[in-house]
Design an enzyme around this catalytic site. Sequence first.
Site, PDB file in Angstrom:
ATOM      1  N   CYS A   1      15.067   2.194  40.316  1.00  0.00           N
ATOM      2  CA  CYS A   1      14.873   3.567  39.312  1.00  0.00           C
ATOM      3  C   CYS A   1      15.982   3.200  38.244  1.00  0.00           C
ATOM      4  O   CYS A   1      15.903   4.331  37.472  1.00  0.00           O
ATOM      5  CB  CYS A   1      14.954   4.720  40.121  1.00  0.00           C
TER       6      CYS A   1
ATOM      7  N   GLN B   1      14.042   6.413  51.918  1.00  0.00           N
ATOM      8  CA  GLN B   1      14.137   5.161  52.172  1.00  0.00           C
ATOM      9  C   GLN B   1      14.349   4.974  53.832  1.00  0.00           C
ATOM     10  O   GLN B   1      13.918   4.060  54.503  1.00  0.00           O
ATOM     11  CB  GLN B   1      15.437   4.482  51.767  1.00  0.00           C
TER      12      GLN B   1
END
Length: 382
Positions: free
Chosen positions: A322, A178
């Site tokens: 996810c 990220q």
Amino acid sequence: MFAPVYLDHNATTPLDSSVREAMLPWFGDRFGNASSRHEYGRAARKAVDEARAQVAAAVNAHPTEVIFTGGGSEANNLFIKGAAALMKPGLVAVSAIEHPCVREPARQLIRSGWRCLEIAVDGVGRIDLAAFDRVLAEKPRLVSIMQANNETGVIQDVAALAKTVKTAGGWMHCDAVQALGKIEVDFRALGVHGLTLSAHKIRGPVGVGALIVDKRIELAPLVAGGGQERNLRSGTENVMAIVGFGAACELIVSYREARSRQIAALQAVLEAGLVGLGARIFSAGAPRLANTSFFAIPGVDGETLVGRLDRAGFAVASGSACSSAHPEPSHTLLAMGVDAALARAAVRVSLGAGSTQQDVDGFLTALGENLASLRTMTAVAV
């Protein structure tokens, strides 16, 4: 076709047009196997080598330290399982807010005689240093702490933590999936043994990532075979995806700082509007990614709100993409001590390269209208 405003860039990003252009030849006339000795193979090998250099340059690593994988999840598994396979069983420690593709392989090591501990975080999602010191006192062999959280956007001081882990004799891994493209990611400055990256978070293709590995350490491969990728990831290289990854890395190096300033200005407007609507913004008191706002409206279910916003034309998330198949409250928020009921109200907005002031204004308007509707329904039901 109806296309909602996309405000879920932490889940994935649209493929940049320049990245697509770099990949296109490899869908047609350029199709060689990079291990072949003829001209087609040599062209593929050259493309892979060039992409490897581009990825390395983006994180201040040497090209020989870049191991291409099928994505961030595979890279995380490769480091944790690959390191553990060549060590005597001991302690593996991961932060309590790690992505499942770090937490789950760490837990799987228990079957092989390892112990697994989670390192606690404080109320804003930063590593609890007292808890970290207690874990280090037990001499962990492996430690994994992400650079920036995918839900809250909280940034950890990985360099300082890694230095302490090394002093204690452990190996340090960092998931920077990220962080890449949003803040500086410097393999040398972080001082970690392994660093995980992913292309589709930086406007590159899905299905390719990388593990940056310190050349002084040895890992066991997850996939045995022809010995590609320094014998750590056998299999014919996905040249078109690797080329796209390299192009995306070159792109983020050129625009990261300017884009971050632009997105930070949008985040300020967004969060002022959210507070005005009665939202609680998680981790507001911690250093965060400029694109990530994780919030909750007390008493309003997050999944319900996400669905309504989607129908109103705005694509946002209720947490980690996810983990979307599991409706439980965010494990990140629970680790921070957030009440489960408030955690179920959580919604994540993650801005990206294409986000505009109009997008933010429209989102706040739609959010306000839906909150008014939901509160009216709740009042009638009562």
